[in-house]
Design an enzyme around this catalytic site. Structure first.
Site, PDB file in Angstrom:
ATOM      1  N   GLY A 112       0.450  -5.140   0.916  1.00  0.00           N
ATOM      2  CA  GLY A 112      -0.699  -5.044  -0.018  1.00  0.00           C
ATOM      3  C   GLY A 112      -0.272  -5.647  -1.404  1.00  0.00           C
ATOM      4  O   GLY A 112      -1.108  -6.276  -2.103  1.00  0.00           O
ATOM      5  N   GLU A 117       4.134  -5.137   7.381  1.00  0.00           N
ATOM      6  CA  GLU A 117       3.588  -3.954   7.999  1.00  0.00           C
ATOM      7  C   GLU A 117       3.931  -3.763   9.488  1.00  0.00           C
ATOM      8  O   GLU A 117       3.866  -2.549   9.837  1.00  0.00           O
ATOM      9  CB  GLU A 117       1.985  -4.442   8.081  1.00  0.00           C
ATOM     10  CG  GLU A 117       1.413  -4.398   6.635  1.00  0.00           C
ATOM     11  CD  GLU A 117       1.433  -5.492   5.852  1.00  0.00           C
ATOM     12  OE1 GLU A 117       2.325  -6.489   6.209  1.00  0.00           O
ATOM     13  OE2 GLU A 117       0.717  -5.764   4.578  1.00  0.00           O
ATOM     14  N   GLU A 144      -0.653  -9.302  -0.477  1.00  0.00           N
ATOM     15  CA  GLU A 144      -2.054  -9.593  -0.296  1.00  0.00           C
ATOM     16  C   GLU A 144      -2.698  -9.763  -1.867  1.00  0.00           C
ATOM     17  O   GLU A 144      -3.646 -10.663  -1.978  1.00  0.00           O
ATOM     18  CB  GLU A 144      -2.535  -8.782   0.496  1.00  0.00           C
ATOM     19  CG  GLU A 144      -2.270  -8.691   1.963  1.00  0.00           C
ATOM     20  CD  GLU A 144      -2.394  -7.533   2.955  1.00  0.00           C
ATOM     21  OE1 GLU A 144      -2.107  -6.589   2.469  1.00  0.00           O
ATOM     22  OE2 GLU A 144      -3.017  -7.801   4.057  1.00  0.00           O
ATOM     23  N   ALA A 204       0.925  -1.270  -0.061  1.00  0.00           N
ATOM     24  CA  ALA A 204       0.003   0.108   0.070  1.00  0.00           C
ATOM     25  C   ALA A 204       0.903   1.170   0.037  1.00  0.00           C
ATOM     26  O   ALA A 204       2.165   1.035   0.631  1.00  0.00           O
ATOM     27  CB  ALA A 204      -0.823  -0.054   1.227  1.00  0.00           C
TER      28      ALA A 204
HETATM   29  N1  COA Z   1       4.693   3.015  -0.704  1.00  0.00           N
HETATM   30  C1  COA Z   1       5.101   4.379  -1.224  1.00  0.00           C
HETATM   31  N2  COA Z   1       6.130   4.504  -1.975  1.00  0.00           N
HETATM   32  C2  COA Z   1       6.868   3.208  -1.867  1.00  0.00           C
HETATM   33  C3  COA Z   1       6.605   2.227  -1.633  1.00  0.00           C
HETATM   34  C4  COA Z   1       5.335   2.010  -0.731  1.00  0.00           C
HETATM   35  N3  COA Z   1       4.721   0.977  -0.264  1.00  0.00           N
HETATM   36  N4  COA Z   1       7.502   1.254  -1.691  1.00  0.00           N
HETATM   37  C5  COA Z   1       8.432   1.883  -2.392  1.00  0.00           C
HETATM   38  N5  COA Z   1       7.940   3.157  -2.844  1.00  0.00           N
HETATM   39  C6  COA Z   1       8.645   4.375  -3.307  1.00  0.00           C
HETATM   40  C7  COA Z   1       9.930   4.680  -2.618  1.00  0.00           C
HETATM   41  O1  COA Z   1       9.739   5.790  -1.525  1.00  0.00           O
HETATM   42  C8  COA Z   1      10.757   5.375  -3.563  1.00  0.00           C
HETATM   43  O2  COA Z   1      10.358   6.731  -4.015  1.00  0.00           O
HETATM   44  P1  COA Z   1      11.168   8.018  -4.271  1.00  0.00           P
HETATM   45  O3  COA Z   1      12.144   7.554  -5.262  1.00  0.00           O
HETATM   46  O4  COA Z   1      10.268   9.033  -4.635  1.00  0.00           O
HETATM   47  O5  COA Z   1      11.975   8.295  -2.626  1.00  0.00           O
HETATM   48  C9  COA Z   1      10.660   4.417  -4.868  1.00  0.00           C
HETATM   49  O6  COA Z   1       9.600   3.739  -4.588  1.00  0.00           O
HETATM   50  C10 COA Z   1      11.689   3.424  -5.062  1.00  0.00           C
HETATM   51  O7  COA Z   1      11.928   2.587  -3.643  1.00  0.00           O
HETATM   52  P2  COA Z   1      13.377   2.476  -2.946  1.00  0.00           P
HETATM   53  O8  COA Z   1      12.892   2.404  -1.610  1.00  0.00           O
HETATM   54  O9  COA Z   1      13.976   3.682  -3.158  1.00  0.00           O
HETATM   55  O10 COA Z   1      13.839   1.156  -3.610  1.00  0.00           O
HETATM   56  P3  COA Z   1      14.960   0.274  -2.857  1.00  0.00           P
HETATM   57  O11 COA Z   1      15.385  -0.602  -3.930  1.00  0.00           O
HETATM   58  O12 COA Z   1      15.705   1.057  -2.292  1.00  0.00           O
HETATM   59  O13 COA Z   1      13.901  -0.692  -1.894  1.00  0.00           O
HETATM   60  C11 COA Z   1      12.073  -1.787  -1.054  1.00  0.00           C
HETATM   61  C12 COA Z   1      12.795  -1.465  -2.499  1.00  0.00           C
HETATM   62  C13 COA Z   1      10.877  -2.558  -1.647  1.00  0.00           C
HETATM   63  C14 COA Z   1      13.003  -2.854  -0.031  1.00  0.00           C
HETATM   64  C15 COA Z   1      11.598  -0.586  -0.558  1.00  0.00           C
HETATM   65  O14 COA Z   1      11.083   0.352  -1.468  1.00  0.00           O
HETATM   66  C16 COA Z   1      10.452  -0.702   0.629  1.00  0.00           C
HETATM   67  O15 COA Z   1      10.870  -1.390   1.622  1.00  0.00           O
HETATM   68  N6  COA Z   1       9.324  -0.325   0.623  1.00  0.00           N
HETATM   69  C17 COA Z   1       8.350  -0.612   1.409  1.00  0.00           C
HETATM   70  C18 COA Z   1       7.747  -1.700   1.316  1.00  0.00           C
HETATM   71  C19 COA Z   1       6.629  -1.862   2.562  1.00  0.00           C
HETATM   72  O16 COA Z   1       6.933  -1.739   3.628  1.00  0.00           O
HETATM   73  N7  COA Z   1       5.596  -2.265   1.976  1.00  0.00           N
HETATM   74  C20 COA Z   1       4.384  -2.218   2.817  1.00  0.00           C
HETATM   75  C21 COA Z   1       3.462  -1.333   3.138  1.00  0.00           C
HETATM   76  S1  COA Z   1       2.116  -1.656   4.016  1.00  0.00           S
END
Ligand code: COA
Length: 260
Positions: A111, A134, A114, A66
């Site tokens: 999400g 989460e 999910e 999400a």
């Molecule tokens: N919501 C909003 N933005 C998200 C996102 C999310 N769930 N997951 C990734 N993004 C965005 C990042 O903020 C970043 O945006 P920016 O360039 O404007 O800063 C962009 O996507 C790229 O992500 P980034 O974190 O830079 O890539 P990465 O390769 O370093 O890491 C992940 C990848 C997937 C490990 C990391 O993005 C992450 O942990 N995301 C969240 C996962 C999460 O907790 N999901 C559950 C949400 S309930």
């Protein structure tokens, strides 16, 4: 129909739904949830569509969860509404009446995991990572992850994923039954299409009733599930496709199903 956050294409009886926010790793904001709803409604109502393949745009992510920007500013009431809206969409996908294959081309977190679990079948690329992170954000899965994950992989494995928040590799997801297949990244779409075509070769109503028997059967007692199965089995016996399928077997030829 043009979408802001999705791409939708139709080819060879397959609808391709692509979540298209690669710069945000295809995170599910309100707009994506709303557009997925209308896109899956379109696929459901289109008789030419027999299977849907769902994936994320780009090389890196299926859906990274999400949208945390939206989550961060939600009130409790909005949080509950967001959860209910997501659950409703995923229920709709699970009960679409047509198989939906998740082609997991990278991160499927929160999400995203999910969403993949609400699909009928899941194929992951070797680089995919799946999980429910989460609790690292101070929340719990809100799109039915606490319900579908234990049903798919068992309570112990589900709780390990949900309580640690740590993602697992595609191979580990295969080992615990979270995905059906793992393939090299370049073979992901061909593998999904091959699986789709195997299903498409079968009788459409039999596919629909088999999905209903399994989905509804899991919600009720085994005795009630078996009664439902027998009733749907009987319903299959009224179809032209049942006559064609059995006749074709006896005449040693391929069946030509019409979905009636
Ligand atoms: N919501 C909003 N933005 C998200 C996102 C999310 N769930 N997951 C990734 N993004 C965005 C990042 O903020 C970043 O945006 P920016 O360039 O404007 O800063 C962009 O996507 C790229 O992500 P980034 O974190 O830079 O890539 P990465 O390769 O370093 O890491 C992940 C990848 C997937 C490990 C990391 O993005 C992450 O942990 N995301 C969240 C996962 C999460 O907790 N999901 C559950 C949400 S309930």
């Amino acid at each position: 129909m043009a979408y802001e956050t999705l791409l939708y294409e139709k080819r060879d009886s397959i609808a391709y739904v692509i979540v298209n926010r690669p710069e945000k790793l295809n995170a599910l904001n309100h707009k994506v949830i709303q557009e997925l709803g209308s896109c899956f409604e379109t696929a459901q109502g289109d008789n030419e569509v027999r299977v849907v393949i769902l994936r994320g745009a780009g090389e890196k992510a299926f859906v990274a969860g999400a949208d945390i920007n939206e989550l961060a500013v939600q009130s409790p009431v909005e949080g509950k509404e967001t959860s209910l809206r997501g659950q409703k969409l995923l229920d709709f996908i699970e009960n679409l009446g047509k198989p939906v294959i998740a082609a997991i081309n990278g991160y499927a977190l929160g999400g995203g995991c999910e969403l993949a679990m609400a699909c009928t079948l899941r194929i992951a690329s070797e680089n995919a990572r799946l999980g429910q992170p989460e609790v690292k954000l101070g929340i719990i899965p809100g799109y039915a992850g606490t319900q579908r994950l234990p049903r798919l992989v068992g309570k112990g494995r589900a709780l390990e994923l949900i309580l640690t928040g740590e993602p697992i590799s595609a191979q580990d997801a295969l080992r615990i039954g979270l995905v059906n297949q793992v393939v090299p990244a370049q073979e992901l779409m061909p593998a999904a299409e091959k699986l789709a075509q195997k299903i498409i070769a079968n009788a459409p109503l039999a596919i629909k009733f088999a999905l209903e028997a399994v989905n509804h059967g899991l919600e009720v007692s085994q005795a009630e599930g078996q009664f439902l199965e027998a009733t749907l089995f009987g319903l299959c016996c009224t179809t032209e496709d049942m006559k064609e399928g059995t006749r074709a077997f006896l005449e040693k030829r391929a069946a030509k199903f019409v979905g009636k």
